[in-house]
Design a protein around this motif. Structure first.
Motif, PDB file in Angstrom:
ATOM      1  N   SER B  37       0.815  -1.214   0.000  1.00  0.00           N
ATOM      2  CA  SER B  37       0.000   0.000   0.000  1.00  0.00           C
ATOM      3  C   SER B  37       0.850   1.266   0.000  1.00  0.00           C
ATOM      4  O   SER B  37       0.338   2.363  -0.174  1.00  0.00           O
ATOM      5  CB  SER B  37      -0.941   0.001   1.203  1.00  0.00           C
ATOM      6  N   LEU B  38       2.166   1.109   0.181  1.00  0.00           N
ATOM      7  CA  LEU B  38       3.051   2.276   0.166  1.00  0.00           C
ATOM      8  C   LEU B  38       3.657   2.506  -1.217  1.00  0.00           C
ATOM      9  O   LEU B  38       4.481   3.413  -1.381  1.00  0.00           O
ATOM     10  CB  LEU B  38       4.179   2.087   1.187  1.00  0.00           C
ATOM     11  N   THR B  39       3.281   1.680  -2.195  1.00  0.00           N
ATOM     12  CA  THR B  39       3.931   1.713  -3.505  1.00  0.00           C
ATOM     13  C   THR B  39       4.052   3.133  -4.073  1.00  0.00           C
ATOM     14  O   THR B  39       5.158   3.589  -4.377  1.00  0.00           O
ATOM     15  CB  THR B  39       3.170   0.819  -4.504  1.00  0.00           C
ATOM     16  N   GLU B  40       2.922   3.820  -4.200  1.00  0.00           N
ATOM     17  CA  GLU B  40       2.930   5.136  -4.847  1.00  0.00           C
ATOM     18  C   GLU B  40       3.732   6.155  -4.020  1.00  0.00           C
ATOM     19  O   GLU B  40       4.597   6.848  -4.538  1.00  0.00           O
ATOM     20  CB  GLU B  40       1.505   5.650  -5.062  1.00  0.00           C
ATOM     21  N   SER B  41       3.439   6.215  -2.698  1.00  0.00           N
ATOM     22  CA  SER B  41       4.065   7.244  -1.879  1.00  0.00           C
ATOM     23  C   SER B  41       5.556   6.999  -1.684  1.00  0.00           C
ATOM     24  O   SER B  41       6.359   7.932  -1.757  1.00  0.00           O
ATOM     25  CB  SER B  41       3.355   7.347  -0.530  1.00  0.00           C
TER      26      SER B  41
END
Lengths: 271, 250
Positions: B37-41
């Motif tokens: 869930s941290l991929t983009e950020s």
């Protein structure tokens, strides 16, 4: 070693090391993971886990769906194989290639494709929903369709191969004796390709039983309705690896049992 | 060549915020194992960090926190582990793979997500009990499903899902395709999905707040780099990136 010994002895048993070594490695590679599964299985608690309601539900659902999917595959796949083997349809080669696409397609892609066609907003699905109130995703029927989509090529390829090997002159002879095309197909063609048909059916059923990607993508996962054994294994792994191992062992035993049981009788005959 | 690079580095550093310039000489490879869930950020944080620290190269391994914890315990080489839940961090602190005290750097909450236009007319958590709506939830075995269970218990709603998906992205995909009328996913996932879906807040979301924690690995080869990237994540600039992605400050 074997090569040297064979060289001095019986000529027929000559097995070059160059082939034996990779063969043994290959065998180990295929069998060791299964052995690992059996070694790690929590045999002590296995019976109580096995007879829990969820496992029973998932196994029953798996067996029912795989069998129904196989029926769908036989009803649609045998005529398809016949068309591919016997008709002089233009573009038959392309058709044959297309039929085998689900074999090599990642099953998840198959699931997405099914959603895009048969989903509530899909090409066909939107009309099924609007006209008949039928929605296939997240239903047991959806599981059957997903499994049939992935498994049908196995059947078609087996039956088509058998049809090509069978001599079409018998059918022609039947036709000259006054049998209709349909009668000739039933009484002459089908019996002659029976071993191929059985082999294809078993392969098809086994593939449907193990189907995961297309099922979880198209049919979703709900206990008792769409949670088949492979889905249960995947989710169990997240929280309770021992339960996943038990489910895997069950699936392994069912598959091996069926394949072994039918192999001697039918599949060898087809080869 | 080195001089040219140094000059270029100064120019690049000069373009960024002055206080983000290369302090402490962080350089070399920094491998970060981070929750999916941290991929983009984190990809954005990594780019910012590399711009501010010439010679540093941040590489990510994004996957489910539980899978990452297992990989790290099996000896996968890394400098930092950013977990989507303290429970998964404990899997590596228990084995001594991580010895430092983990830092909470962000929080995530659930949001109701509906297809664009909200065809099911979903307004709140109570709609998840309606039999005629198609509902997707994460399976209880994965964190978003465990969180969903908590909020339904808090709201006193008996949800009637049609499918229990294996991860949050799969759940979101069913909504984005319009195959279900509603689902519960993380606020950040709703944001990342763009305008194919709509997110709706609900009060019971506060009952299941997901804390993200980060810690350096005990056997990290680039300890200076690990600390520098950790500092960057918890800095004002880092927080801004995370908030932009939909996380809330810890």
């Amino acid at each position: 070693m074997t090569g040297v010994r064979a060289g001095t002895g019986v000529r027929r048993a000559r097995l070059p090391v160059v082939l034996v070594v990779p063969a043994v490695v290959g065998l180990a590679f295929l069998l060791l993971p299964l052995v690992g599964l059996l070694v790690r299985a929590p045999w002590g608690t296995l019976p109580q886990r096995l007879f829990s309601a969820e496992v029973g539900d998932a196994l029953l659902l798996s067996l029912v769906c795989a069998s129904l999917a196989t029926v769908v595959c036989v009803v649609l796949g045998v005529p398809l194989a016949w068309v591919l083997a016997r008709s002089d349809l233009p573009g038959r080669g392309v058709l044959r290639a297309l039929v085998t696409v689900p074999l090599v397609l990642p099953p998840v892609v198959g699931g997405v494709a099914l959603l895009l066609v048969l989903g509530r907003r899909g090409l066909v699905g939107q009309y099924l929903d609007a006209w008949f109130g039928i929605s296939l995703p997240f239903t047991t029927a959806g599981v059957v369709l997903a499994e049939a989509f992935v498994a049908m090529p196995f059947l078609v390829i087996s039956v088509e191969g058998a049809l090509r090997a069978a001599d079409p002159r018998f059918e022609e002879a039947a036709a000259t004796l006054g049998a209709s095309r349909w009668l000739a197909f039933r009484r002459v063609t089908l019996p002659s390709v029976l071993p191929g048909l059985v082999a294809g059916t078993v392969l098809c059923w086994s593939r449907a039983l193990g189907e995961f990607g297309a099922t979880i993508t198209f049919a979703g996962n709900y206990p008792g309705e769409t949670t088949t054994m492979p889905l249960a294994v995947y989710l169990a792994l997240e929280s309770d690896p021992d339960a996943a191992i038990v489910l895997s062992v069950v699936l392994l035993l069912v598959s091996v049992g069926v394949l072994a049981g039918l192999r001697d009788r039918w599949i060898r005959g087809a080869a | 060549m080195k001089k040219v690079l140094a000059v270029l580095a100064l120019v690049v550093a000069g373009c960024g915020t002055p206080e983000a310039a290369n302090r402490g000489g962080a350089s070399g490879d920094i491998t970060v194992f981070a929750a999916a869930s941290l991929t983009e950020s984190f990809t954005k944080l990594g780019k910012d960090f590399e711009a501010a620290h010439p010679g540093a190269k941040v590489t990510f391994n994004f996957a489910g926190s539980s899978a990452l914890a297992q990989q790290l315990n099996q000896g996968a080489p890394a400098e930092l582990f950013a977990s989507a839940a303290p429970a998964n961090m404990r899997q590596v602190t228990d084995t001594g793979t991580v010895k430092a005290e983990p830092t909470t750097f962000a929080k995530n909450t659930l949001q109701i997500v509906v297809p664009k236009g909200n065809p099911g007319g979903v307004t709140g958590l109570a709609d998840f009990a309606k039999a005629d709506l198609k509902i997707a939830l994460c399976a209880e075995q994965v964190p978003c499903g465990a969180a969903a269970k908590k909020v339904f218990e808090a709201a006193g709603v008996t949800a009637r899902p049609d499918t229990l998906e294996q991860d949050v992205k799969a759940t979101l995909a069913k909504v984005a395709l319009g195959e279900v009328d509603a689902a519960l996913v993380y606020r950040t996932d709703v944001k990342a999905a763009g305008d194919k879906v709509e997110g709706k807040d609900f009060p019971e979301a506060a009952e299941a707040v997901n804390a993200y924690v980060i810690a350096p690995l005990a056997n990290a080869r680039n300890k200076v780099g690990a600390q520098a990237f950790l500092d960057h994540v918890v800095s004002e600039a880092g927080r801004a990136v995370l908030v932009e992605a939909g996380f809330t400050a810890p």
